[in-house]
Design a protein around this motif. Structure first.
Motif, PDB file in Angstrom:
ATOM      1  N   THR A  84      13.233   9.426  -6.406  1.00  0.00           N
ATOM      2  CA  THR A  84      12.544  10.560  -7.013  1.00  0.00           C
ATOM      3  C   THR A  84      12.973  10.685  -8.474  1.00  0.00           C
ATOM      4  N   PRO A  85      12.127  11.274  -9.318  1.00  0.00           N
ATOM      5  CA  PRO A  85      12.446  11.374 -10.738  1.00  0.00           C
ATOM      6  C   PRO A  85      13.750  12.129 -11.037  1.00  0.00           C
ATOM      7  N   ASP A  86      14.140  13.058 -10.149  1.00  0.00           N
ATOM      8  CA  ASP A  86      15.377  13.806 -10.396  1.00  0.00           C
ATOM      9  C   ASP A  86      16.625  13.005 -10.063  1.00  0.00           C
ATOM     10  N   ALA A  88       0.834  -1.203   0.000  1.00  0.00           N
ATOM     11  CA  ALA A  88       0.000   0.000   0.000  1.00  0.00           C
ATOM     12  C   ALA A  88       0.871   1.257   0.000  1.00  0.00           C
ATOM     13  N   ALA A  89       1.952   1.250   0.786  1.00  0.00           N
ATOM     14  CA  ALA A  89       2.840   2.410   0.838  1.00  0.00           C
ATOM     15  C   ALA A  89       3.557   2.609  -0.504  1.00  0.00           C
ATOM     16  N   VAL A  90       4.015   1.523  -1.106  1.00  0.00           N
ATOM     17  CA  VAL A  90       4.674   1.619  -2.417  1.00  0.00           C
ATOM     18  C   VAL A  90       3.690   2.161  -3.447  1.00  0.00           C
ATOM     19  N   ALA A  91       2.460   1.683  -3.434  1.00  0.00           N
ATOM     20  CA  ALA A  91       1.450   2.162  -4.387  1.00  0.00           C
ATOM     21  C   ALA A  91       1.230   3.660  -4.232  1.00  0.00           C
ATOM     22  N   PHE A  92       1.124   4.146  -3.004  1.00  0.00           N
ATOM     23  CA  PHE A  92       0.925   5.570  -2.742  1.00  0.00           C
ATOM     24  C   PHE A  92       2.068   6.399  -3.309  1.00  0.00           C
ATOM     25  N   PHE A  93       3.300   6.041  -2.945  1.00  0.00           N
ATOM     26  CA  PHE A  93       4.439   6.856  -3.359  1.00  0.00           C
ATOM     27  C   PHE A  93       4.754   6.719  -4.850  1.00  0.00           C
ATOM     28  N   LEU A 107      13.751   7.010  -0.837  1.00  0.00           N
ATOM     29  CA  LEU A 107      12.900   6.694   0.300  1.00  0.00           C
ATOM     30  C   LEU A 107      12.888   5.180   0.450  1.00  0.00           C
ATOM     31  N   GLU A 108      13.301   4.694   1.624  1.00  0.00           N
ATOM     32  CA  GLU A 108      13.277   3.259   1.899  1.00  0.00           C
ATOM     33  C   GLU A 108      12.069   2.969   2.777  1.00  0.00           C
ATOM     34  N   LEU A 109      11.207   2.117   2.295  1.00  0.00           N
ATOM     35  CA  LEU A 109      10.020   1.705   3.042  1.00  0.00           C
ATOM     36  C   LEU A 109      10.227   0.257   3.459  1.00  0.00           C
ATOM     37  N   PHE A 110       9.908  -0.061   4.707  1.00  0.00           N
ATOM     38  CA  PHE A 110      10.069  -1.445   5.135  1.00  0.00           C
ATOM     39  C   PHE A 110       8.943  -1.876   6.053  1.00  0.00           C
ATOM     40  N   GLU A 111       8.594  -3.143   5.910  1.00  0.00           N
ATOM     41  CA  GLU A 111       7.540  -3.787   6.707  1.00  0.00           C
ATOM     42  C   GLU A 111       8.185  -4.926   7.489  1.00  0.00           C
ATOM     43  N   TYR A 112       8.002  -4.902   8.809  1.00  0.00           N
ATOM     44  CA  TYR A 112       8.610  -5.927   9.649  1.00  0.00           C
ATOM     45  C   TYR A 112       7.895  -7.263   9.539  1.00  0.00           C
ATOM     46  N   ILE A 113       8.690  -8.309   9.349  1.00  0.00           N
ATOM     47  CA  ILE A 113       8.224  -9.683   9.432  1.00  0.00           C
ATOM     48  C   ILE A 113       8.500 -10.178  10.860  1.00  0.00           C
ATOM     49  N   LEU A 129       7.282   8.614  -7.562  1.00  0.00           N
ATOM     50  CA  LEU A 129       8.538   7.945  -7.261  1.00  0.00           C
ATOM     51  C   LEU A 129       8.584   6.623  -8.024  1.00  0.00           C
ATOM     52  N   THR A 130       9.770   6.100  -8.225  1.00  0.00           N
ATOM     53  CA  THR A 130       9.914   4.815  -8.913  1.00  0.00           C
ATOM     54  C   THR A 130      10.569   3.807  -7.969  1.00  0.00           C
ATOM     55  N   VAL A 131      10.201   2.559  -8.150  1.00  0.00           N
ATOM     56  CA  VAL A 131      10.793   1.489  -7.351  1.00  0.00           C
ATOM     57  C   VAL A 131      12.175   1.183  -7.920  1.00  0.00           C
TER      58      VAL A 131
END
Length: 145
Positions: free
Chosen positions: A58-60, A17-22, A65-71, A27-29
């Motif tokens: 970011t496009p420039d 969900a966070a990746v989809a938002f950003f 931005l590092e997003l992480f979900e804890y397992i 932003l690109t993965v």
């Protein structure tokens, strides 16, 4: 000593969900991974540290931005921060069209905290509460319009 900001990392409740938002904001993965092991335990200071992560750019090409979900260990749910609390405040992005950015945010259930402000006829800006309660500032430079 030269220093360079590498990225801002944010723990999220739902990585996809966070990746989809950003990514919808532009932003690109850059990559996705699952990280664990003794080196991660040592670096982060948690035994059994195990996360899913996505690095976004970011496009420039300058911001990441590092997003992480804890397992493991289980993520600890906290109240979203308020703008005047000590600690991580917000992530800010320049956008070409704040109305378009807000429409994208709204598709993800994210609305301005109060509204859109104009600063000295130079910027239109607002804070939205993004995924996992992240404060995200969106700012449009009116001098570029």
């Amino acid at each position: 000593m030269p220093i360079k900001l590498e990225n801002v990392a944010i723990a999220v409740r739902d990585l996809d969900a966070a990746v989809a938002f950003f990514t919808d904001l532009g932003l690109t993965v850059l990559g996705r991974d699952t990280v664990s092991g003794e080196w991660a335990d040592t670096a982060v200071g948690l035994d059994g540290n195990h996360v899913k992560l996505a690095m976004l750019g970011t496009p420039d090409g300058h911001g990441r931005l590092e997003l992480f979900e804890y397992i493991h260990p289980d993520a600890i749910e906290t109240e979203p921060t308020l703008p005047h609390e000590i600690g991580m405040h917000r992530v800010a992005f320049s956008v070409d069209d704040i109305d378009e950015a807000l429409a994208i945010a709204a598709r993800h259930g994210c609305q301005p905290l109060r509204g859109v402000a104009t600063y000295e006829d130079a910027y239109k800006l607002t804070y939205v509460r993004g995924p996992s309660g992240i404060l995200v500032m969106l700012a449009q430079d009116l001098r570029k319009s």
